[in-house]
Each structure stands twice: as structure tokens, then as C-alpha cells.
Design a protein around this motif. Structure first.
Motif, mmCIF file in Angstrom:
data_model
loop_
_atom_site.group_PDB
_atom_site.id
_atom_site.type_symbol
_atom_site.label_atom_id
_atom_site.label_comp_id
_atom_site.label_asym_id
_atom_site.label_seq_id
_atom_site.Cartn_x
_atom_site.Cartn_y
_atom_site.Cartn_z
ATOM 1 N N PHE A 10 0.863 -1.184 0.000
ATOM 2 C CA PHE A 10 0.000 0.000 0.000
ATOM 3 C C PHE A 10 0.898 1.232 0.000
ATOM 4 O O PHE A 10 1.808 1.347 0.823
ATOM 5 N N ASN A 11 0.638 2.163 -0.934
ATOM 6 C CA ASN A 11 1.472 3.370 -1.035
ATOM 7 C C ASN A 11 0.745 4.636 -0.603
ATOM 8 O O ASN A 11 1.229 5.751 -0.851
ATOM 9 N N GLY A 12 -0.408 4.495 0.038
ATOM 10 C CA GLY A 12 -1.193 5.641 0.458
ATOM 11 C C GLY A 12 -2.342 5.951 -0.473
ATOM 12 O O GLY A 12 -3.266 6.684 -0.107
ATOM 13 N N GLU A 13 -2.297 5.395 -1.697
ATOM 14 C CA GLU A 13 -3.364 5.622 -2.673
ATOM 15 C C GLU A 13 -3.885 4.324 -3.275
ATOM 16 O O GLU A 13 -5.082 4.193 -3.506
ATOM 17 N N SER A 14 -3.007 3.388 -3.550
ATOM 18 C CA SER A 14 -3.432 2.154 -4.216
ATOM 19 C C SER A 14 -2.764 0.952 -3.561
ATOM 20 O O SER A 14 -1.776 1.073 -2.834
ATOM 21 N N TRP A 15 -3.340 -0.239 -3.865
ATOM 22 C CA TRP A 15 -2.865 -1.498 -3.310
ATOM 23 C C TRP A 15 -2.373 -2.384 -4.447
ATOM 24 O O TRP A 15 -2.969 -2.438 -5.521
ATOM 25 N N ILE A 16 -1.284 -3.093 -4.207
ATOM 26 C CA ILE A 16 -0.749 -4.061 -5.165
ATOM 27 C C ILE A 16 -0.707 -5.415 -4.473
ATOM 28 O O ILE A 16 -0.115 -5.550 -3.396
ATOM 29 N N SER A 17 -1.342 -6.412 -5.071
ATOM 30 C CA SER A 17 -1.374 -7.741 -4.478
ATOM 31 C C SER A 17 -0.151 -8.554 -4.882
ATOM 32 O O SER A 17 0.398 -8.371 -5.968
ATOM 33 N N ASN A 18 0.263 -9.430 -4.000
ATOM 34 C CA ASN A 18 1.376 -10.357 -4.238
ATOM 35 C C ASN A 18 2.639 -9.666 -4.746
ATOM 36 O O ASN A 18 3.224 -10.078 -5.770
ATOM 37 N N PRO A 19 3.116 -8.621 -4.084
ATOM 38 C CA PRO A 19 4.320 -7.920 -4.556
ATOM 39 C C PRO A 19 5.602 -8.698 -4.297
ATOM 40 O O PRO A 19 6.622 -8.444 -4.940
ATOM 41 N N ILE A 20 5.559 -9.610 -3.325
ATOM 42 C CA ILE A 20 6.713 -10.455 -3.004
ATOM 43 C C ILE A 20 6.199 -11.877 -2.837
ATOM 44 O O ILE A 20 4.985 -12.111 -2.719
ATOM 45 N N PRO A 21 7.093 -12.877 -2.824
ATOM 46 C CA PRO A 21 6.632 -14.260 -2.658
ATOM 47 C C PRO A 21 5.899 -14.468 -1.333
ATOM 48 O O PRO A 21 6.125 -13.756 -0.347
ATOM 49 N N ASN A 22 5.011 -15.444 -1.334
ATOM 50 C CA ASN A 22 4.315 -15.810 -0.105
ATOM 51 C C ASN A 22 5.303 -16.277 0.957
ATOM 52 O O ASN A 22 6.345 -16.867 0.647
ATOM 53 N N LEU A 23 4.948 -16.044 2.211
ATOM 54 C CA LEU A 23 5.734 -16.596 3.308
ATOM 55 C C LEU A 23 5.629 -18.122 3.252
ATOM 56 O O LEU A 23 4.590 -18.669 2.860
ATOM 57 N N PRO A 24 6.667 -18.864 3.624
ATOM 58 C CA PRO A 24 6.582 -20.333 3.566
ATOM 59 C C PRO A 24 5.470 -20.925 4.414
ATOM 60 O O PRO A 24 5.016 -22.043 4.131
#
Length: 449
Positions: free
Chosen positions: A200-214
């Protein structure tokens, strides 16, 4: 220009939202009727600075003026009066009308305003008195109230299934300021645990930006440290997690596993200080409260743990709020093994660990939320109704009551974080009884005044 009330005002060129119409007099009637101006104003932004709150008013529009007025009057000016509770505090002429079509693009920044008063704008136009007398006359027109910006505007979020006991970690830019927040993990409305993230950058959300936690977790602790995100401990679907994971933000491809050899916990705390990370407190899988804090240091790429380097004088706590200030680390509140609120402030400094009582601490604040914004720490008491559940923690230490927010009552497992001069609070659940709970998907931004 005129300034009062110890405020500073800047005028910048900008593009926004004022519609302005001028109606000029005919040359034949020798300006017997004045030109006309009208418009709309709205407070469209408010940011926090070290000098205090800042109002931003944005004006835009086009003036349509009869050429006869320009010829006869030589000069026609337009401007505004800034009013505070109906009293003029500032007058400014925005410009001279030189053509029949004039574009108005202005931004008005008011620093250190008195927020207890009501702001409004009154427009004026100056033209000539008669065809032969070029002395100017002011015509004042309607007063336009400035619609105030919300103190707690709601932020849209794509996380429809909710997050209960998730994590939120600020990730700084090259200047050390948080530019985005990593949000994720926690329990969702389907009853499962999540291992994925959003940015979250204060305006929009990006899903799955990094790999899932194990592993999927709730009640974990997480922090950013020297270019890496660390997530550890917490509860799995089949017990407690006794590992810490590291992900390199720049160039990382996977989560690196860091083993531990001491009891795991959930709803504890983590912080960094003096080139090391510290994990601890919380509740263990057998129900015992953990009073110990463990140090994790990294030397030449190797991880080293030091057990029981610090111990909570109160005997352990869960759901404490942690923040850094002036090189020291503070932990506010939480609850003890009896389910009672802990009214002491933990201090981690060069002398080790100590605690001091917090004046005016509520008797029912057992799972507070909070965020650190503009060198101020704010706390939300989720167990209090909206009449008085929002506070600032002062240096005394004491709680200064700031009023109430109606969306915090009975909210559990909420997320709270700061980003770009604002505090954020939301998600979590409302527990109605032992078997019934509602997963929430709302988030609110707090703009410090």
C-alpha cells in the motif's frame, strides 16, 4: 497583504477546482453596474509538517470579461478574502485581467491555522468607478464556506476477506522515510490463515508484490531492518511457529529461514536498536506469558541469538505497542496474564530496560492499537465506545484524550501503521460472542491536526 493569527500563507500556481464567471458592464452605461465574480472552494488536502498542520485550497476557472470593461477601466483585478469565523485574516489580489478570457489557476497554502475556527472565502473584483475616473472600487460577493477535509477519511481496500492479527511493515525509501507499507498474513473470513501480502502506497494497493511466506501465520511480529523484512513467531494452523524469516526487499527471490532454540510465542513484539533485532514477550503455546526478550545479531552473514537479554519487569504482556523515538524504544500498554491492562511504559535505552507508570491510562485498554506520526504517538482503545477512545501519548508519560472514533469500538486484531505523515487503522474483527465474529475490511486514515 494582511496576516494575523500567527499563520503563514503561500500562493503557488496550481490546477484544481474553482469555476469563476465575470459579467462586465457595457461601455454605454459607463460601468454603472459592477463586474461579477462567483466560485466554489473546497479544502482538498491537509499535510503534516514539523511546523504544524497545513490547509491547501485549490482554485481554478476561466473569466469571461466584456472587452468594453477592459478598455474603459484600463485595469480590472480579482481576488479573495480569507475569513476565519467571519473575520478577515488575509486579502490577496490574484491577478490582473488583461484579456477577455482569463484562466485562474492558484493554490493557497495556509500553515499553522487555528483549527478550532471555521474557514471561508469571500471573492472580490476591483474595477473603475466611472468611465472618466480610474480609481478602483471593490465589490464583495458571496461568502463560500470551505468544506473541511475529514479527520478520518475511509481508504478503499481490495482485502474483502479481512485480516485478523496480520502484520503491517513500513518500507522506507532511500531517504529513510516510509514510502510503502507491506500488509498481509493473518486470519481471513474463510477461517483460514493467509501467507500472502499487499503493498500500500497511500493511494493504491498491489497484491502479491513479493513471494508468499513459507507458512501461513497470525499473531506474528514483523519489522524492516537494513533493507530486509523480518517476520517471525506467531500461530500456524497446527501450533505455534518457532522460526523467523528474512526477505531482501531489493533483489530478493525467496524467504530465508532463521531457526531459534527458545519457546515460540504470538502477539509479542519486535524492534531494532544498536545494530541488532529484539524479539519477545507475547503468549506461549502452553498459555504462559513470556517475559523474555531475545537478541538477533547478524555478523558476516551469520545469525546469532542471545537469549533472555532483557526481561519485562511486569512479568510479560501481549499486544503492546512499540515505537522508536530519539534513539530509544518504547512499548505502550498491552495486557498481562490476568487479562488486565498494563499501565506502564516500557523503555529500552542504553541502560537496558525500565518501566514507568502512564498517567490517565484507561482501565479497559487491553488490546490497543496505535501509530507514530510526526514525532507523536497516538493510541486507540478498541474496548471503549466512541466518546473517548483516541489518545496521544505524551512525554510525561501521560495519555492526552483527543476524542472518540466510532469505528474502533470492539475491534480486535486490527492493523495500525503510519505512512507519509498519516496514521492508518482498520481491518480486524468484531467479536459478538464466543462463536460469532464479523471480519471487517475497512481502513481509515488519520490526518494529525
Amino acid at each position: 497583504m494582511k496576516k494575523t493569527n500567527n499563520m503563514r500563507i503561500k500562493i503557488l500556481f496550481f490546477l484544481s477546482c474553482l469555476s469563476v464567471i465575470f459579467v462586465g458592464c457595457n461601455k454605454s452605461d459607463c460601468l454603472s453596474s459592477a463586474s461579477y465574480i462567483s466560485g466554489f472552494f473546497q479544502e482538498t488536502d491537509r499535510v503534516v509538517s514539523t511546523q504544524g498542520s497545513v490547509y491547501t485550497l485549490k482554485l481554478e476557472g476561466n473569466a469571461d470579461v466584456d472587452n468594453a470593461v477592459l478598455i474603459e477601466c484600463d485595469k480590472v483585478h480579482y481576488g479573495y478574502l480569507l475569513l476565519n469565523d467571519g473575520q478577515e485574516v488575509y486579502r490577496d489580489t490574484l491577478g490582473e485581467i488583461t484579456t477577455s478570457e482569463t484562466t485562474i489557476n492558484k493554490q493557497i497554502i495556509i500553515e499553522n491555522p487555528n483549527n478550532d475556527l471555521n474557514w471561508s472565502v469571500q471573492l472580490f473584483i476591483t474595477d473603475c468607478l466611472t468611465c472618466n475616473d480610474l480609481k478602483g472600487r471593490d465589490y464583495l460577493y458571496d461568502v463560500y464556506n470551505i468544506k473541511p477535509i475529514e479527520k478520518w477519511p475511509e481508504v478503499s481496500t481490495p482485502i474483502t476477506s479481512g485480516i485478523f492479527e496480520g502484520i503491517a511493515v513500513g518500507i522506507p525509501d532511500v531517504y529513510g522515510n516510509d514510502s510503502v507499507v507491506l500488509v498481509g498474513l493473518g486470519e481471513n473470513s474463510q477461517g483460514g490463515l493467509r501467507k500472502s501480502f499487499w503493498i500500500f502506497n497511500g493511494e493504491s494497493w498491489i497484491s502479491n508484490p513479493i513471494p508468499n511466506l513459507p507458512v501461513a501465520l497470525k499473531g506474528a511480529v514483523a519489522t524492516y531492518y537494513k533493507g530486509d523484512v523480518f517476520v517471525g513467531f506467531g500461530e500456524k494452523s497446527n501450533g505455534f511457529n518457532d522460526k523467523v524469516y528474512r526477505f531482501r526487499i531489493r533483489g530478493g527471490q525467496y524467504w530465508e529461514e532463521i531457526n531459534t532454540n527458545f519457546p515460540s510465542f504470538k502477539n509479542g513484539m519486535v524492534f531494532s536498536r544498536n545494530n541488532a533485532l529484539y524479539f519477545g514477550l507475547g503468549v506461549q503455546e502452553n498459555g504462559d506469558y513470556n517475559s523474555e526478550i531475545y537478541e538477533l545479531s547478524i555478523q558476516n552473514g551469520t545469525f546469532y541469538w542471545t537469549e533472555n537479554i532483557l526481561e519485562d519487569p511486569s512479568g510479560g504482556r501481549v499486544n503492546a505497542l512499540v515505537y522508536n523515538q530519539s534513539g530509544n524504544v518504547f512499548a505502550v500498554g498491552g495486557s498481562n496474564e490476568l487479562g488486565l491492562p498494563i499501565k506502564e511504559l516500557l523503555v529500552f535505552d542504553n541502560n537496558g530496560i525500565s518501566q514507568t507508570s502512564i498517567a490517565n491510562y484507561p482501565n479497559n485498554a487491553i488490546n490497543p492499537s496505535g501509530f507514530y506520526v510526526d514525532d507523536r504517538f497516538f493510541m486507540i482503545n478498541n474496548n471503549e465506545e466512541n466518546t473517548s477512545n483516541f489518545y496521544e501519548v505524551t512525554s510525561m508519560p501521560s495519555l492526552n484524550e483527543l476524542g472518540g472514533i466510532d469505528f474502533a469500538f470492539r475491534r480486535q486484531g486490527a492493523l495500525s501503521f503510519s505512512l507519509n505523515g498519516k496514521g492508518y487503522y482498520g481491518l480486524g474483527i468484531i467479536q459478538f460472542d464466543e462463536n460469532t465474529k464479523q471480519y471487517l475490511n475497512d481502513v481509515y486514515a488519520f490526518i494529525p491536526f
